[in-house]
Design an enzyme around this catalytic site. Structure first.
Site: not given
Length: 368
Positions: A82-83, A127, A176, A235
Site C-alpha cells: 500500500k505504501t 496511512d 488494514t 515485506r
C-alpha cells in the site's frame, strides 16, 4: 513527518525498503540499496495485476485530462504494497507527496494545517486512515469533495467559520481494516483497490529482483524455499532474504543456495510453512494444554505470554488462512492440519469437536 510517525511507518506498511523507511542500524551503503528495493513505477510493481491495471487506467486518464485523479483508497493486510503504491501514484503523476498517518491527526486543526499547505496536484498519503479522529474525518469529507475547509476562529457563541479554498489534490488512503472506515469517508474515494496475498511465483519475482539489487547470487531452489516461507507477503520475503544473505556471508561464500536458505531460516525460527515462534507457540498451547480447544483468545494469549491483540492480529490471520486454526463463537479450535503439523495425534473428543458443524446449535441444559 513527525518522529513518532517515522517509527510507526518503519514498522507499518512499507513492504519494500525505502529512503523513508530505514533501519537506523544500517550502514549508509545498505540504506542506498534498501531504497532501491522499492519499485518506483507501476510497470516495476510485481503481483496484484488487477489493482495495478485498474490504477494505471485511473492515473493515465487523469494525466490525459490534465486534472488530479480521484481519491484512492488502498486496503489489505500489512506488507502487501500500500505504501509502495502511494509512492508510485505520486511518481506516475510527477507530483510531490505529503506523508502522514491517521494516529498523527487527532484534532481537526492538525488536518487543517496539512491541507492548507498542499500545492495544486499534490498527493496526500494518509496511512492507517481508519485511525483518524472523528472531528478530523468530518473535515476531510468536505476537503475531499469540495476542496475547502472551514477554519474556526474564536470560541463559544462568538466563534466564526472562515472558509479556506484548497487547490485540487489527491488523497491516497491506506488501511488494514477498511470495515472501520465510516461510510461517508469510504464513499468519497473514487477508486478502491484491495490488495491480496501474493502467490509464490510473484514472491519469487520479487526475491530475484531484490537479490539482484542487493548484489547477491541466489539459485532457483533458494528462491523457492524463501518464497514458500514468506506468508504471501513481500515485506516478509525481503526481510528473510536479507537474513539469509547475512547467513551466507558469515557461514558460506556469499552465494545463497538451498542449503544456506534452509539453515538461515531454521536459525531465525521460520519453519517450512512460514510459521514463526509465536505461531507455533499458539498451536502448541492450543493442542498440548487445551486438547485442541475450544479456548478463549484471552486464555490462549496468557498461555503464550502475549497480549490478546497481538495473538489476534499477528498470529491468527495466517493460522486461519492456512487451515491450522478455526475461530468459533465458543473459542479457538485446532484443525486437523495443526495436529499433523506438530506431529501430534488429536484426542477423539477434539476430532469430534473439530468436525462439528458450527451452524448447528448445541442442545441447551433443559433440551428434551
Amino acid at each position: 513527518m513527525t518522529k513518532g510517525y517515522a517509527s510507526e511507518l518503519r514498522e507499518g506498511d512499507g513492504d519494500f525498503e525505502s529512503s523513508r523507511v530505514l533501519d537506523n542500524a544500517g550502514s549508509d551503503d545498505e540504506r542506498v540499496v534498501e531504497a532501491a528495493l522499492r519499485p518506483r513505477r507501476l510497470a516495476e510493481f510485481p503481483g496484484q495485476p488487477r489493482v495495478r491495471d485498474q490504477l494505471d487506467l485511473v492515473l493515465q486518464a487523469a494525466k490525459g485530462r490534465g486534472a488530479a485523479p480521484d481519491h484512492i483508497l488502498l486496503s489489505g493486510p500489512p506488507g502487501l504494497g500500500k505504501t509502495t503504491l502511494a509512492m508510485i501514484v505520486a511518481a506516475e503523476l510527477e507530483r510531490p507527496i505529503r506523508v502522514t498517518s491517521g494516529p498523527a491527526i487527532q484534532h481537526a486543526g492538525d488536518l487543517a494545517a496539512v491541507l492548507s499547505s498542499l500545492d495544486e496536484g499534490e498527493v496526500l498519503f494518509l496511512d492507517e486512515i481508519h485511525r483518524m479522529a472523528r472531528a478530523a474525518e468530518e473535515m476531510l469529507y468536505l476537503a475531499m469533495e469540495d476542496f475547502r475547509v472551514d477554519v474556526i476562529v474564536g470560541k463559544g457563541p462568538g466563534a466564526t467559520a472562515i472558509p479556506l479554498e484548497l487547490p485540487p489534490f489527491t488523497v491516497v488512503g491506506a488501511t488494514t481494516r477498511d470495515g472501520l472506515l465510516p461510510a461517508p469517508l469510504r464513499d468519497r474515494f473514487g477508486f478502491t483497490g484491495r490488495l491480496d496475498f501474493y502467490d509464490p511465483a510473484d514472491l519469487a519475482l520479487i526475491l530475484r529482483r531484490s537479490a539482484s539489487l542487493l548484489g547477491v547470487e541466489i539459485d532457483h531452489d533458494a528462491v523457492v524455499e524463501i518464497a514458500g516461507r514468506s506468508r504471501g507477503t513481500p515485506r516478509i520475503a525481503n526481510r528473510l532474504l536479507r537474513r539469509v544473505r547475512d547467513w551466507a556471508q558469515i557461514h558460506g561464500d556469499g552465494r545463497i543456495d538451498h542449503a544456506a536458505a534452509a539453515a538461515a531460516l531454521e536459525l531465525f525460527d521460520v519453519d517450512p510453512v512460514g510459521l514463526d515462534r509465536l505461531d507455533r507457540a499458539v498451536l502448541e498451547a492450543l493442542c498440548r494444554k487445551y486438547a485442541g480447544g475450544p479456548v478463549g483468545i484471552t486464555t490462549l494469549a496468557v498461555a503464550v505470554g502475549e497480549e490478546p491483540d497481538t495473538v489476534e492480529t499477528v498470529a491468527e490471520p495466517y493460522l486461519v488462512r492456512q487451515g491450522f486454526l478455526e475461530r468459533t463463537p465458543r473459542g479457538r479450535l485446532a484443525r486437523p492440519a495443526a495436529w499433523a503439523h506438530l506431529g501430534l495425534t488429536p484426542p477423539a473428543s477434539s476430532t469430534a469437536q473439530a468436525m462439528l458443524p458450527m451452524e448447528e446449535p448445541t442442545p441447551g441444559r433443559f433440551a428434551p
